[in-house]
Design a protein around this motif. Structure first.
Motif, PDB file in Angstrom:
ATOM      1  N   ASN A 241      18.904  -3.077  24.060  1.00 37.36           N
ATOM      2  CA  ASN A 241      19.432  -3.506  22.451  1.00 37.36           C
ATOM      3  C   ASN A 241      18.340  -2.809  21.469  1.00 37.36           C
ATOM      4  N   VAL A 242      19.094  -2.123  20.406  1.00 41.65           N
ATOM      5  CA  VAL A 242      18.324  -1.837  19.926  1.00 41.65           C
ATOM      6  C   VAL A 242      18.166  -2.384  18.259  1.00 41.65           C
ATOM      7  N   PRO A 243      17.487  -3.126  17.627  1.00 38.27           N
ATOM      8  CA  PRO A 243      17.420  -3.657  16.234  1.00 38.27           C
ATOM      9  C   PRO A 243      18.195  -3.343  15.341  1.00 38.27           C
ATOM     10  N   PRO A 244      18.528  -3.034  13.295  1.00 34.24           N
ATOM     11  CA  PRO A 244      19.008  -2.603  12.491  1.00 34.24           C
ATOM     12  C   PRO A 244      17.974  -2.360  12.159  1.00 34.24           C
ATOM     13  N   HIS A 245      17.593  -1.599  11.672  1.00 32.99           N
ATOM     14  CA  HIS A 245      16.445  -0.840  10.493  1.00 32.99           C
ATOM     15  C   HIS A 245      16.814  -2.095   8.900  1.00 32.99           C
ATOM     16  N   ASN A 246      15.466  -2.732   8.577  1.00 31.63           N
ATOM     17  CA  ASN A 246      15.833  -3.221   7.903  1.00 31.63           C
ATOM     18  C   ASN A 246      15.463  -3.563   6.604  1.00 31.63           C
ATOM     19  N   ARG A 247      15.588  -2.203   5.700  1.00 29.20           N
ATOM     20  CA  ARG A 247      15.633  -1.589   4.356  1.00 29.20           C
ATOM     21  C   ARG A 247      14.750  -2.961   3.077  1.00 29.20           C
ATOM     22  N   ARG A 248      15.372  -3.639   3.199  1.00 30.11           N
ATOM     23  CA  ARG A 248      13.882  -4.645   2.390  1.00 30.11           C
ATOM     24  C   ARG A 248      13.328  -4.567   2.682  1.00 30.11           C
ATOM     25  N   ASN A 249      13.005  -5.231   4.377  1.00 30.00           N
ATOM     26  CA  ASN A 249      11.203  -5.299   4.795  1.00 30.00           C
ATOM     27  C   ASN A 249      10.382  -4.561   4.636  1.00 30.00           C
ATOM     28  N   GLN A 250      11.272  -3.294   4.349  1.00 27.53           N
ATOM     29  CA  GLN A 250      10.665  -1.875   4.265  1.00 27.53           C
ATOM     30  C   GLN A 250      10.211  -1.920   3.084  1.00 27.53           C
ATOM     31  N   LEU A 251      11.021  -1.926   1.716  1.00 23.68           N
ATOM     32  CA  LEU A 251      10.365  -2.562   0.596  1.00 23.68           C
ATOM     33  C   LEU A 251       9.782  -3.009   0.113  1.00 23.68           C
ATOM     34  N   LYS A 252      10.110  -4.557   0.879  1.00 25.73           N
ATOM     35  CA  LYS A 252       8.632  -5.290   0.540  1.00 25.73           C
ATOM     36  C   LYS A 252       7.252  -5.152   1.436  1.00 25.73           C
ATOM     37  N   ALA A 253       7.148  -4.507   2.533  1.00 26.40           N
ATOM     38  CA  ALA A 253       5.952  -4.167   3.060  1.00 26.40           C
ATOM     39  C   ALA A 253       5.663  -2.856   2.193  1.00 26.40           C
ATOM     40  N   ARG A 254       6.249  -1.862   1.484  1.00 23.61           N
ATOM     41  CA  ARG A 254       5.979  -1.303   0.651  1.00 23.61           C
ATOM     42  C   ARG A 254       4.831  -1.850  -0.867  1.00 23.61           C
ATOM     43  N   ASP A 255       5.731  -3.042  -1.091  1.00 25.30           N
ATOM     44  CA  ASP A 255       4.993  -3.474  -2.405  1.00 25.30           C
ATOM     45  C   ASP A 255       3.738  -4.173  -1.866  1.00 25.30           C
ATOM     46  N   VAL A 256       4.160  -4.855  -1.396  1.00 30.22           N
ATOM     47  CA  VAL A 256       2.548  -5.365  -0.671  1.00 30.22           C
ATOM     48  C   VAL A 256       1.190  -4.791  -0.001  1.00 30.22           C
ATOM     49  N   ALA A 257       1.921  -3.547   0.260  1.00 29.60           N
ATOM     50  CA  ALA A 257       0.897  -2.599   0.934  1.00 29.60           C
ATOM     51  C   ALA A 257       0.403  -2.247  -0.770  1.00 29.60           C
ATOM     52  N   GLY A 258       1.032  -1.742  -1.279  1.00 28.70           N
ATOM     53  CA  GLY A 258       0.418  -1.109  -2.857  1.00 28.70           C
ATOM     54  C   GLY A 258       0.050  -2.408  -3.694  1.00 28.70           C
ATOM     55  N   GLN A 259       0.188  -3.350  -3.846  1.00 27.51           N
ATOM     56  CA  GLN A 259      -0.024  -4.343  -4.155  1.00 27.51           C
ATOM     57  C   GLN A 259      -2.517  -4.654  -3.734  1.00 27.51           C
ATOM     58  N   ALA A 260      -2.366  -4.703  -2.196  1.00 32.21           N
ATOM     59  CA  ALA A 260      -3.245  -4.643  -1.393  1.00 32.21           C
ATOM     60  C   ALA A 260      -3.811  -3.483  -1.877  1.00 32.21           C
ATOM     61  N   LEU A 261      -3.504  -2.301  -2.400  1.00 33.46           N
ATOM     62  CA  LEU A 261      -4.336  -1.132  -2.173  1.00 33.46           C
ATOM     63  C   LEU A 261      -5.277  -1.309  -3.636  1.00 33.46           C
ATOM     64  N   SER A 262      -3.984  -1.732  -4.224  1.00 35.51           N
ATOM     65  CA  SER A 262      -5.271  -1.926  -6.201  1.00 35.51           C
ATOM     66  C   SER A 262      -6.625  -2.532  -5.971  1.00 35.51           C
ATOM     67  N   PHE A 263      -6.250  -3.700  -4.790  1.00 35.61           N
ATOM     68  CA  PHE A 263      -6.400  -5.182  -4.830  1.00 35.61           C
ATOM     69  C   PHE A 263      -8.159  -4.165  -3.838  1.00 35.61           C
ATOM     70  N   ILE A 264      -7.750  -3.663  -2.825  1.00 27.86           N
ATOM     71  CA  ILE A 264      -8.618  -2.714  -2.625  1.00 27.86           C
ATOM     72  C   ILE A 264      -9.597  -2.076  -3.458  1.00 27.86           C
ATOM     73  N   GLN A 265      -9.583  -1.170  -4.396  1.00 33.51           N
ATOM     74  CA  GLN A 265      -9.974  -0.197  -5.334  1.00 33.51           C
ATOM     75  C   GLN A 265     -10.816  -1.270  -6.267  1.00 33.51           C
ATOM     76  N   ASP A 266     -10.039  -2.309  -6.463  1.00 37.15           N
ATOM     77  CA  ASP A 266     -10.914  -3.057  -6.911  1.00 37.15           C
ATOM     78  C   ASP A 266     -12.404  -3.990  -6.677  1.00 37.15           C
ATOM     79  N   LEU A 267     -12.052  -4.224  -5.349  1.00 32.27           N
ATOM     80  CA  LEU A 267     -13.014  -4.574  -4.062  1.00 32.27           C
ATOM     81  C   LEU A 267     -14.082  -3.276  -4.165  1.00 32.27           C
ATOM     82  N   VAL A 268     -13.694  -2.138  -4.109  1.00 35.13           N
ATOM     83  CA  VAL A 268     -14.557  -1.321  -3.526  1.00 35.13           C
ATOM     84  C   VAL A 268     -15.486  -0.590  -4.876  1.00 35.13           C
ATOM     85  N   ALA A 269     -14.783  -1.162  -6.019  1.00 37.92           N
ATOM     86  CA  ALA A 269     -15.861  -0.811  -7.681  1.00 37.92           C
ATOM     87  C   ALA A 269     -16.595  -2.356  -7.148  1.00 37.92           C
TER      88      ALA A 269
END
Length: 777
Positions: A241-269
């Motif tokens: 059985n294949v689970p359904p695609h969770n679009r809301r989870n993907q949007l949340k994951a992309r949002d979280v990755a974008g915030q983490a990217l900004s923090f990583i850029q500040d950390l690198v600087a």
């Protein structure tokens, strides 16, 4: 977005440099003004000393003149003494009273001469001492005046250089500000358009939701009524059985990755600034490399620190690739995130770099402790910093281990069980908080160390500036690590709870992810096909009747086509005959006009020949002709399906055949021109309508794409707003720290200036006291 981020970072760096230069400029301006005031006071003192020197020279001239007078008087007295002695020898026999009187007079003169000689000698000594002291003070004041003038010129040159640099930075910042304001206006305008489009999209979404809810209710009712089985009831029969695609989870994951990217850029600087300023400090303290060579350990340490960008920059680049790999149409779990492994590798290389430079950093702190002017408190702070560096390296090592554990499932399935994933995330969050505490403690110890180093007598301005920059980089690193720890703790529930899961399988594997995406595409294609209007079904009886009608109409179609063709041919033939007879009628009218004209001429000749016999009849006939001529001479207008023919009466004698041919030719030429014009207009309209329809279709497709792109831009803009707010708070804090540091620096400068003024006042008082003593003498 990267360009905007670079512009913001450049703008913040320029603002920091501008604030530093502005504060230094104010301090230098104040120092220059004070030096100018000191030089003016020194010039006044020099003028006063010149005046006192001239007075003393005048006194010396007067004393020398008095000395000459006294010398002449002494000579006269000596001559008188000689004469008196001669007279005394000649008059020995005189009475005793005159000799006694002469001796008394001589004794008085001798005493007076002795006093004058002693006074003259004392005045010579005082004058020589005063002259020497005045020359010495004049030389000292001239040397000091030259030194102050040289310092004033140097300060003026520094002020001019800083002013020019300040003007250049101001112009550059103003241009950047104007460009950014223009960009902000465009972004605001685009944001307004996006809001309007968002409202429209929301309305469409509401309509779609209502429609979908209706369809869902209808489908649910159909499924409940028509589908009596459910294949997900037994887990034993549904291992695939294949689970359904969770679009809301993907949007949340992309949002979280974008915030983490900004923090990583500040950390690198922050890490780049920390390592760069540490390298600068190694070249300045405890030995200045511009004066004498530093130790081999510090040289190696500086060489390693110079390579920090090669280990820090890949962290940002690898995480940027990780953020780009997370899209709305992908499946983001630990087993499918392949870009996490490069980030883990780069983080491991940076941890190895920290382990490599740790012994050299500890040796550098030991060399600072071995410096001759290192106090016990400063040595204690160096030992605390050594412990902080060891703790920081160990925390990075532990973080590396947990990040490598999270990257393992993308390489090997079942490498990290789901039960262990939550524990790994929890430990990672705990060590991120430990990292924040360690960096905060190290920043506090560096602040205390900087305060102790400023009290040393041999500290230089370059060392103070480098230490302040190092402390600022540590404060920014503290802020960034705190943000990262808070962010990870707030999103810990999202990390530990997987958005994908299937009944019958423990975790989602890459094969299931591919199957899920394939099913998603099929479902989207199916929904797109359903969205298109489908033809309605026709009842069977109505279809049979339609078939009979269609069959009968098919049988009679050929006969009807022949009848239509014959009718069209007959209509064309009749139109031609109509045009022919219209032309014949126009030619007949022309002939009639000519015959009427010829008859009128013959009647005129006849009346002239017969005389007045037929005057009455001729007059009546002429009146009738005159009454008919206006109607006959009017232009005849003929309309038909073929065209319009307009003829006017002509006086020229043209043959019937020629006039008829000319009229037919002109009529058909005008008709052909009209038909050509109508055909061109129809073709142009058809082409225009076709191109307009194509353009409308393209515009509709572009509008759909732009709507999706604008929705993404709205999300990115919201993320940028949050990131810019964080940067604004960070910048405010850094500015406040810099202002506090500059205020402390200004206080110390004011203290030194007050000490210098006190010394100058004491020197003035001493010079005034010496002048008064000289005047008293």
């Amino acid at each position: 977005m990267a360009n905007v981020t670079d512009l913001q970072t450049k703008y913040s760096k320029l603002a920091q440099e501008y604030s530093k230069l502005r504060a230094q400029n104010q301090v230098l301006k104040k120092a220059v003004v004070d030096e100018q005031a000191n030089s003016a006071s020194m010039k006044e003192q020099l003028k006063q000393r010149d005046q006192t020197l001239r007075k003393q020279e005048q006194e010396m001239d007067s004393l020398s003149f008095r000395n000459q007078q006294l010398a002449k008087r002494v000579e006269l007295l000596q001559e008188e003494l000689v004469t008196s002695e001669a007279k005394g020898k000649k008059g020995k026999n005189k009475a005793d009273s005159p000799s006694q009187h002469g001796l008394q007079t001589q004794n008085v003169f001798d005493e007076d001469l002795q006093k004058k000689i002693q006074e003259n000698e004392r005045l010579h000594i005082q004058f020589y001492e005063a002259d020497e002291q005045h020359k010495r003070q004049e030389a000292e004041l001239r040397a000091r005046l030259l030194e102050l003038e040289r310092a004033s010129h140097e300060h003026q040159a520094v002020v001019e250089g800083l002013t020019s640099k300040y003007m250049e930075n101001t112009e550059k910042l103003q241009s950047d500000k104007a460009r950014l304001e223009l960009k902000v206006q465009t972004l605001e305008r685009e944001a307004k358009e996006c809001r309007l489009r968002t409202e429209e999209c929301q309305q469409q979404l509401r309509r779609c939701q209502t429609e979908l809810n209706r369809q869902v209710k209808q489908s649910t009712s159909v499924i409940q009524e028509k589908v009596p089985f459910n294949d997900t009831k037994y887990n034993d029969y549904n291992s695939l059985n294949v689970p359904p695609h969770n679009r809301r989870n993907q949007l949340k994951a992309r949002d979280v990755a974008g915030q983490a990217l900004s923090f990583i850029q500040d950390l690198v600087a922050a890490l780049l600034n920390f390592h760069s300023y540490t390298e600068q400090r190694v070249h300045i303290y405890p030995l200045d490399s511009s004066i004498e060579p530093i130790s081999p350990i510090n040289q190696k340490f500086s060489q390693y620190l110079h390579e920090n960008a090669a280990y820090v920059r890949p962290l940002e680049e690898s995480f940027l690739q990780l953020h780009q790999s997370i899209t709305e149409d992908s499946v983001t779990v630990l087993e499918t995130v392949l870009q996490l492994k490069p980030f883990a590798d780069h983080f491991s290389s940076y941890t190895c770099f920290l382990q490599k430079i740790l012994p050299y950093q500890l040796k550098s702190f030991e060399e600072e402790c071995d410096a001759p002017l290192c106090t016990a408190a400063l040595a204690a702070k160096n030992q605390e910093l050594q412990c902080d560096m060891k703790k920081l390296a160990s925390i990075f090592d532990k973080l590396q281990n947990y990040i490598n554990l999270l990257a393992l499932p993308s390489l090997e399935q079942d490498a990290l069980p789901p039960s262990s994933t939550s524990a790994v995330y929890t430990q990672l969050a705990a060590f991120l908080h430990s990292l924040h505490d360690a960096v905060k403690e190290m920043s506090k110890h560096y602040n205390q160390k900087a305060a102790l180093e400023q009290e040393l007598p041999t500290v230089t301005q370059k060392l103070c500036t480098t230490t302040e920059c190092l402390v600022g980089s540590l404060s920014s690193l503290t802020i960034v690590t705190g943000k990262i720890a808070t962010f990870f703790s707030n999103n810990l529930d999202f990390f530990t709870s997987s958005g994908y899961g299937s009944k019958g399988s423990v975790a989602l594997n890459p094969l299931q992810a591919e199957t899920m995406l394939a099913h998603k595409k099929k479902a989207a294609a199916y929904m797109e096909a359903i969205r298109k209007p489908q033809p309605q079904s026709v009842p069977y009886k109505e279809a049979l009747s339609n078939r009979r009608v269609l069959t009968s109409s098919t049988e009679s179609r050929e006969g009807l086509a022949q009848q239509v063709q014959q009718s069209l041919e007959k209509m064309a033939r009749l139109e031609q005959e109509k045009e022919h007879w219209l032309l014949e009628a126009q030619l007949g009218k022309v002939r009639l006009e000519k015959e009427n004209q010829r008859i009128s001429e013959l009647e005129a000749q006849l009346t002239a020949a017969l005389g007045g016999k037929l005057n009455s009849q001729t007059q009546n006939h002429q009146e009738q002709e005159i009454g008919l001529q206006p109607t006959e001479k009017e232009a005849t207008l003929c309309t038909s399906l073929v065209g319009m023919l307009c003829t006017t009466p002509s006086v020229d004698h043209v043959g019937d055949e020629e006039s008829r041919e000319q009229l037919i030719k002109t009529h058909y030429m005008t008709r052909v021109g009209e038909l050509t014009t109508q055909l061109q207009i129809s073709d142009s309209k058809a082409v225009h309508f076709h191109s307009e329809c194509r353009a409308l279709a393209k515009r509709l497709a572009l509008a759909e794409k732009s709507r999706e792109a604008l929705a993404e831009e709205v999300k990115v803009s919201n993320q940028n707003v949050t990131r810019l707010q964080d940067e604004l708070t960070t910048t405010k804090r850094s500015y406040e720290d810099q202002l506090s540091m500059m205020s402390d620096h200004l206080c110390s400068m004011n203290e030194t200036l007050s000490k210098q003024r006190e010394e100058i006042d004491t020197l003035k008082l001493g010079s005034k006291a010496n002048a008064k003593k000289n005047k008293g003498r």
